[in-house]
Design a protein around this motif. Structure first.
Motif, PDB file in Angstrom:
ATOM      1  N   SER A   1     118.025  97.425  14.228  1.00  0.00           N
ATOM      2  CA  SER A   1     117.171  98.610  14.104  1.00  0.00           C
ATOM      3  C   SER A   1     115.983  98.478  15.038  1.00  0.00           C
ATOM      4  N   ASN A  34     110.930  96.516  10.301  1.00  0.00           N
ATOM      5  CA  ASN A  34     111.991  96.789   9.338  1.00  0.00           C
ATOM      6  C   ASN A  34     112.045  95.819   8.158  1.00  0.00           C
ATOM      7  N   ARG A  80     111.046 100.713   1.722  1.00  0.00           N
ATOM      8  CA  ARG A  80     112.081 100.976   2.728  1.00  0.00           C
ATOM      9  C   ARG A  80     111.803 102.286   3.469  1.00  0.00           C
ATOM     10  N   GLY A  81     111.249 103.265   2.764  1.00  0.00           N
ATOM     11  CA  GLY A  81     110.915 104.540   3.394  1.00  0.00           C
ATOM     12  C   GLY A  81     109.840 104.387   4.457  1.00  0.00           C
ATOM     13  N   ASP A  94     111.508 102.721   7.461  1.00  0.00           N
ATOM     14  CA  ASP A  94     112.369 103.664   8.186  1.00  0.00           C
ATOM     15  C   ASP A  94     111.547 104.626   9.037  1.00  0.00           C
ATOM     16  N   LYS A  95     110.424 105.074   8.481  1.00  0.00           N
ATOM     17  CA  LYS A  95     109.548 105.995   9.223  1.00  0.00           C
ATOM     18  C   LYS A  95     109.007 105.321  10.482  1.00  0.00           C
ATOM     19  N   SER A 130     110.368 102.804  12.121  1.00  0.00           N
ATOM     20  CA  SER A 130     111.469 102.595  13.061  1.00  0.00           C
ATOM     21  C   SER A 130     111.770 103.879  13.828  1.00  0.00           C
ATOM     22  N   ARG A 131     111.709 105.012  13.130  1.00  0.00           N
ATOM     23  CA  ARG A 131     111.927 106.299  13.805  1.00  0.00           C
ATOM     24  C   ARG A 131     110.823 106.557  14.825  1.00  0.00           C
TER      25      ARG A 131
END
Length: 468
Positions: free
Chosen positions: A35, A42, A86-87, A90-91, A93-94
């Motif tokens: 990722s 992450n 985790r949210g 993920d944000k 990483s985006r």
């Protein structure tokens, strides 16, 4: 494809290197096997801070009456806690994905390997390999949890930091092996949410890289929180026992057996230097790290390495700065940058631990300064004497400063307390500017703040204390 620069690894070293390379006019690609953002975004820095914030909020509810607020029956929804963490990851990483597109960097998903001079082989998840050319190859593959021979991570009885972030249910008890940043952060998180935590540390004190006064203070605070601490101790073996584990612990007085639901191994990290082509290229390593010069070039021209895989502090902000120095040096040699970048002073790297209370430090410890031959002036200011800390209900801890008695040089700062990771940068910048104590005392610090405690500690060191 042919590129000017290919970066292998997209953590805070890799993605920063790619962005800076693109900014300086290099055609750039980045290789990532999992990722974007790497371990830090992450599975490390960012999601752990989300977990720790949840613990802090829950701790506030437990002491809400101290602030004149009654909160009844606050409960931990462990699954929701993990989901939030985790949210956040993920944000972020985006966000790195967006930065790659913005800077026109090609993202090559797969395992990257230096195949030969100027060539990188990328193998995708289906086993399909493609070879890409690059004049400059930057290795930024980071690190993973280190395993002890007698403490193998199996993901069930013995877990590492990755498993600790996504456990399906909260354990009733946990043994944390190792008391560095990862160990004490997870100890705080789980203990605050109600897990019975025991820390086992091989060395004589917890957070052993910190100043001795910091170690003593954190141990005192953790014991008050109900965390059991065993120093000069080592876990010799772990075996399954019913729904939990039994750990044989060697202490100075003999061997004992501890029982818990799970053991968290937090004994440091190991660099990811395997299977990336080092051997085939003859790239030199030592003690599990890639050897580089001050601009991060390996012994093989055109191949560079940065971050956790090279000697030095394994910290995200170090990797990012190494990335910039490395790329700007390449650009200078290619006449794309006006000057050679300044090299990093590894004695002026801030270290931060995000347990509660937080720990932040930079420069010499008191012991190290004396061993280096300095005659020192030491000042210590407790947060119990800080108006802002009292108003915030955060009076634990202190600021400790160390100065050279002869010239007034700022040798080091060591803090433990609420939000001290936000304060340490003052010392870093001042040391970079070779500031003496007098310039700091002549600089007005805002009141009431936690940060003015740095100035107060300096006043103590020089016998000019006003608030103590």
């Amino acid at each position: 494809m042919a590129y000017d620069v290919i970066v292998i690894g997209s953590g805070p070293g890799g993605y920063v290197a790619a962005i800076r390379a693109s900014q300086l006019g290099f055609k750039t690609a980045i290789v990532e096997r999992e990722s974007l953002g790497g371990i830090c975004l992450n599975w490390g820095c960012i999601p752990t801070k989300a977990l720790l914030k949840t613990a802090q909020v829950f701790e506030y509810t437990q002491h809400s009456k101290d602030y004149g607020i009654t909160v009844s029956d606050a409960q931990v929804d462990f699954e929701a806690v993990i989901k939030r963490s985790r949210g956040v990851a993920d944000k972020m990483s985006r966000g790195v994905q967006f930065l790659m597109k913005k800077n026109k960097i090609d993202v090559l998903m797969g395992n990257g390997k230096v195949k030969s001079k100027g060539q990188v082989e990328v193998t995708d998840k289906d086993g399909k390999a493609a070879v890409h050319e690059a004049k400059h190859i930057i290795l930024a593959t980071g690190a993973r949890a280190r395993e002890l021979p007698n403490l193998k991570i199996d993901g069930k009885n013995v877990i590492g930091y990755r498993e600790a972030m996504v456990l399906p249910k909260q354990p009733k008890s946990m043994i944390v092996v190792g008391s560095g940043a990862i160990g004490v952060e997870f100890a705080y998180f789980y203990a605050t949410l109600g897990t019975k935590v025991t820390i086992v540390e091989f060395l004589p004190r917890i957070v052993p890289v910190e100043d001795e006064d910091i170690s003593k203070e954190l141990e005192k605070i953790y014991k008050k929180k109900g965390i059991e601490i065993m120093t000069n101790a080592s876990v010799e073996a772990v075996e399954a026992a019913g729904n939990g584990v039994k750990a044989k612990v060697k202490t100075q007085t003999g061997e004992i057996t501890l029982e818990a639901d799970v053991v968290l191994s937090a004994v440091g990290i190991a660099a990811n230097i395997e299977n990336i082509g080092l051997e085939g290229m003859g790239i030199k390593t030592d003690k599990g790290r890639v050897l580089v010069d001050k601009y991060y070039q390996t012994n093989v021209p055109g191949v560079y390495a940065i971050g956790d895989m090279v000697p030095g502090q394994a910290l995200a902000h170090v990797a990012s700065k190494e990335a910039i120095v490395c790329v700007e040096a390449i650009a200078y040699n290619e006449k794309k940058y006006a000057h050679k970048p300044a090299t990093i002073d590894y004695m002026n790297i801030p270290g931060c631990t995000y347990c509660a209370p937080e720990i932040a430090s930079v420069g010499y410890t008191e012991k190290a300064a004396k061993e280096a031959g300095y005659e020192v002036k030491v000042g210590k200011f407790p947060f119990s004497a800080s108006g802002k800390a009292s108003a915030a209900g955060a009076t634990e801890g202190f600021v400790k400063v160390i100065f050279d008695a002869k010239y007034g040089e700022w040798l080091g700062t060591h803090m433990i307390g609420a939000n001290v990771t936000e304060i340490i940068a003052e010392t870093v910048v001042a040391r970079k500017l070779e500031t003496t104590y007098q310039e700091v005392l002549d600089s007005i610090h805002p009141h009431p703040t936690m940060s003015e405690s740095v100035k107060d500690a300096i006043e103590v060191a020089y016998g000019e204390a006003i608030h103590l």
